[in-house]
Design an enzyme around this catalytic site. Structure first.
Site, PDB file in Angstrom:
ATOM      1  N   HIS A  14      59.829  87.585  45.486  1.00  0.00           N
ATOM      2  CA  HIS A  14      61.154  87.010  45.803  1.00  0.00           C
ATOM      3  C   HIS A  14      61.791  87.691  46.991  1.00  0.00           C
ATOM      4  O   HIS A  14      62.904  87.346  47.374  1.00  0.00           O
ATOM      5  CB  HIS A  14      62.072  87.079  44.588  1.00  0.00           C
ATOM      6  CG  HIS A  14      62.801  88.381  44.387  1.00  0.00           C
ATOM      7  ND1 HIS A  14      62.169  89.605  44.385  1.00  0.00           N
ATOM      8  CD2 HIS A  14      64.112  88.654  44.176  1.00  0.00           C
ATOM      9  CE1 HIS A  14      63.056  90.565  44.181  1.00  0.00           C
ATOM     10  NE2 HIS A  14      64.248  90.011  44.058  1.00  0.00           N
ATOM     11  N   GLY A  70      63.341  89.004  53.893  1.00  0.00           N
ATOM     12  CA  GLY A  70      62.971  90.392  54.148  1.00  0.00           C
ATOM     13  C   GLY A  70      64.174  91.291  53.944  1.00  0.00           C
ATOM     14  O   GLY A  70      64.592  91.547  52.814  1.00  0.00           O
ATOM     15  N   SER A  71      64.775  91.756  55.032  1.00  0.00           N
ATOM     16  CA  SER A  71      65.983  92.579  54.956  1.00  0.00           C
ATOM     17  C   SER A  71      66.957  92.084  56.016  1.00  0.00           C
ATOM     18  O   SER A  71      66.724  91.047  56.645  1.00  0.00           O
ATOM     19  CB  SER A  71      65.652  94.059  55.194  1.00  0.00           C
ATOM     20  OG  SER A  71      65.267  94.253  56.557  1.00  0.00           O
ATOM     21  N   ASN A  90      72.586  93.330  47.340  1.00  0.00           N
ATOM     22  CA  ASN A  90      71.758  92.709  48.383  1.00  0.00           C
ATOM     23  C   ASN A  90      72.082  91.241  48.628  1.00  0.00           C
ATOM     24  O   ASN A  90      71.339  90.539  49.306  1.00  0.00           O
ATOM     25  CB  ASN A  90      70.269  92.858  48.041  1.00  0.00           C
ATOM     26  CG  ASN A  90      69.897  92.168  46.730  1.00  0.00           C
ATOM     27  OD1 ASN A  90      70.756  91.616  46.042  1.00  0.00           O
ATOM     28  ND2 ASN A  90      68.624  92.214  46.390  1.00  0.00           N
ATOM     29  N   HIS A  91      73.200  90.758  48.110  1.00  0.00           N
ATOM     30  CA  HIS A  91      73.598  89.372  48.390  1.00  0.00           C
ATOM     31  C   HIS A  91      74.099  89.258  49.829  1.00  0.00           C
ATOM     32  O   HIS A  91      74.716  90.186  50.362  1.00  0.00           O
ATOM     33  CB  HIS A  91      74.681  88.919  47.418  1.00  0.00           C
ATOM     34  CG  HIS A  91      74.160  88.770  46.014  1.00  0.00           C
ATOM     35  ND1 HIS A  91      74.989  88.540  44.940  1.00  0.00           N
ATOM     36  CD2 HIS A  91      72.906  88.824  45.521  1.00  0.00           C
ATOM     37  CE1 HIS A  91      74.256  88.451  43.839  1.00  0.00           C
ATOM     38  NE2 HIS A  91      72.989  88.621  44.164  1.00  0.00           N
ATOM     39  N   PHE A  92      73.827  88.120  50.440  1.00  0.00           N
ATOM     40  CA  PHE A  92      74.210  87.958  51.848  1.00  0.00           C
ATOM     41  C   PHE A  92      74.399  86.488  52.186  1.00  0.00           C
ATOM     42  O   PHE A  92      73.939  85.588  51.476  1.00  0.00           O
ATOM     43  CB  PHE A  92      73.163  88.565  52.778  1.00  0.00           C
ATOM     44  CG  PHE A  92      71.777  87.958  52.651  1.00  0.00           C
ATOM     45  CD1 PHE A  92      71.472  86.726  53.216  1.00  0.00           C
ATOM     46  CD2 PHE A  92      70.763  88.632  51.975  1.00  0.00           C
ATOM     47  CE1 PHE A  92      70.208  86.170  53.103  1.00  0.00           C
ATOM     48  CE2 PHE A  92      69.490  88.085  51.852  1.00  0.00           C
ATOM     49  CZ  PHE A  92      69.200  86.849  52.424  1.00  0.00           C
ATOM     50  N   GLU A 102      73.935  84.595  56.069  1.00  0.00           N
ATOM     51  CA  GLU A 102      73.591  84.967  57.448  1.00  0.00           C
ATOM     52  C   GLU A 102      73.138  83.759  58.259  1.00  0.00           C
ATOM     53  O   GLU A 102      72.573  82.792  57.732  1.00  0.00           O
ATOM     54  CB  GLU A 102      72.496  86.033  57.451  1.00  0.00           C
ATOM     55  CG  GLU A 102      71.195  85.642  56.776  1.00  0.00           C
ATOM     56  CD  GLU A 102      70.272  86.825  56.559  1.00  0.00           C
ATOM     57  OE1 GLU A 102      70.766  87.971  56.434  1.00  0.00           O
ATOM     58  OE2 GLU A 102      69.049  86.624  56.506  1.00  0.00           O
ATOM     59  N   ASP A 138      71.985  88.633  36.580  1.00  0.00           N
ATOM     60  CA  ASP A 138      72.469  87.645  37.545  1.00  0.00           C
ATOM     61  C   ASP A 138      71.666  86.358  37.364  1.00  0.00           C
ATOM     62  O   ASP A 138      70.766  86.039  38.151  1.00  0.00           O
ATOM     63  CB  ASP A 138      72.342  88.188  38.968  1.00  0.00           C
ATOM     64  CG  ASP A 138      73.138  87.362  39.969  1.00  0.00           C
ATOM     65  OD1 ASP A 138      73.834  86.424  39.546  1.00  0.00           O
ATOM     66  OD2 ASP A 138      73.059  87.661  41.177  1.00  0.00           O
TER      67      ASP A 138
END
Length: 469
Positions: free
Chosen positions: A396, A373-374, A228-230, A232, A150
């Site tokens: 990262h 973080g998450s 894990n792409h987001f 928010e 990526d």
């Protein structure tokens, strides 16, 4: 007869005079000979290579034939390399949080003859090629899998001109906007056509591969990947004297994480295959094959990598612009950074290197960056301290402590929903694979890199959209 698609690996049995002619042949066969069996395609290619003059007037093969007639260099020779008996020195940050597999992968990379300096970040875990969280400096050589699949995967933050309380008061509107203005997954696109100056970048016409990928890049602009792409909404709190130059307080904010979509993945696949073909390494190190930047293939990859990075940035630009337009919001400040890329940098010793950061944030003195973080834990806006031992780098993110499969097997959606409710986070999409428990403690990661970055602000997620499992 159904379609048969050639791959770059299929062409390994043929000696091409240049990497450009290999790419041309692959493109022509898959575009104009879709229903021809692969063995016949290889026969056709061989005949064109041996007798290009016979094909200069052909309706589809002439472009390859004319390239061969105009420039017929000697057949490509291959170089075979051995590894050093012992790895060159590399520094570890937060070693107690780093799994042994990642350390072993980094040690292997530091045995390459081109490896000069290295470092491993506190969020590191095993990957393919260079470990995630690995930083590697080389001389005049780039490792496609030192950058990763990526290319240009990055973070982007918009600090919004609204107080933090706006986010909790407008959850419904934020959910609606995320549903309408973002798209996740490995394919597809937004319903509304997107535009950005990057689509007219002249480098899209510089190689056959980039010309071929342009159409899909147009379609995927403004979309995000899976995993894990987001995208928010949340709040960011800053103290007085921060490098964002914002008054102390809590603001609404928009944060996104994604990369260069199919464009970057195809570039990575193509040039990794070329590197493995040209740079012969022992089996355990073959994924670390490199391209000399003085070579035609090396120059093509470097150009393509930088274009993919610009495209990834454009995707974030459009995501933020679309959402702010839909909600009538304006932006006070932005912070963004790549964390899957290679840069030409002059380090503290005064020498210039190619610095690969695969899952690492640039952290030269004063560099601004984002370390998430998450889906329920804080992210950190940071400024770099320019630490020599880390090659001007930092973590990262929190870094995985469970593989996606282990997370899927051990974390239920029911338990994830309870965590989300407890932390007052609204999730659209998402899966147990990306649950907070699958990640390391971001607080411990940050405490392991106080010599690498200063914290300038703290982001708390509130309304999160991710791809479904």
């Amino acid at each position: 007869m159904g379609k048969q698609k050639l791959t770059i690996q299929d062409l390994a049995v043929i000696d091409f005079p240049t990497d450009v002619t290999r790419s041309l042949a692959l493109n022509i066969m898959n575009r104009h000979f879709k229903h021809t069996p692969n063995d016949e395609k290889l026969t056709i290619i061989n005949d064109v290579l041996q007798n290009p003059g016979n094909y200069t007037g052909h309706s589809t093969l002439s472009i390859l034939a004319l390239k061969l007639v105009a420039k017929a260099p000697p057949l490509q020779t291959f170089d075979t390399y051995t590894l050093a008996d012992e790895p060159a020195h590399f520094d570890l940050f937060g070693s107690k949080h780093i799994e042994l597999g990642a350390v072993q992968q980094m040690a292997l990379a530091m045995r390459l003859p081109i490896a000069v300096k290295g470092a491993l970040m506190p969020d590191a875990h095993a990957g393919y090629g260079l470990p995630i969280g690995g930083v590697l400096a080389t001389r005049q050589a780039v490792i496609p899998y030192g950058v990763g699949m990526d290319i240009g995967c990055r973070m982007a933050l918009s600090v919004l001109d609204v107080p933090g309380s706006y986010i909790d008061r407008h959850v419904y509107e934020l959910k609606k906007a995320l549903g309408a203005e973002t798209h996740f997954g490995n394919d597809g696109s937004l319903d509304t056509p997107q535009d950005h100056a990057v689509l007219d970048h002249p480098d899209f016409q510089r190689t056959p591969l980039l010309r071929k990928l342009h159409g899909k890049a147009v379609r995927q602009l403004s979309s995000s990947g899976s995993g894990n792409h987001f995208v928010e909404f949340g709040t960011i709190t800053v103290e007085a004297g921060n490098r964002l130059q914002l008054p102390a307080g809590t603001y609404g904010a928009l944060l996104s994480h994604s990369g260069s979509r199919s464009l970057g993945a195809n570039i990575a696949q193509e040039y990794t295959a070329i590197a493995m073909d040209r740079c012969r390494l022992p089996r355990e190190a073959k994924s670390l094959a490199w391209l000399d930047l003085d070579s035609e293939a090396g120059q093509e990859y470097w150009l393509s990598m930088n274009l993919a990075g610009a495209y990834a940035q454009a995707c974030h630009d459009r995501i933020h612009a679309n959402l702010c337009r839909a909600l009538g919001l304006s932006v006070l400040h932005t912070v963004e950074n790549h964390h899957n890329f290679a840069w030409q940098e002059t380090l503290h010793d005064g020498e210039t290197y190619i610095v690969h950061r695969k899952g690492a944030t640039p952290a030269a003195y004063g560099d601004m960056g984002i370390i998430p973080g998450s889906m329920t834990t804080p992210g950190y806006i940071v400024s770099g301290k320019g630490n020599e031992a880390s090659l001007n780098s930092a973590a990262h993110g929190a870094g995985r402590q469970l593989s996606r499969q282990r997370a899927k097997n051990s974390i239920t959606m029911s338990s994830l929903r309870k965590t989300l409710a407890r932390e007052k986070v609204t999730l659209l999409g998402g899966s147990a694979e990306e649950a907070p428990e699958a990640y390391k403690d971001i607080g411990l990661v940050m405490s392991s890199q106080t010599t690498l970055v200063n914290v300038e602000g703290i982001f708390h997620p509130r309304v999160v959209r991710m791809a479904r499992d």
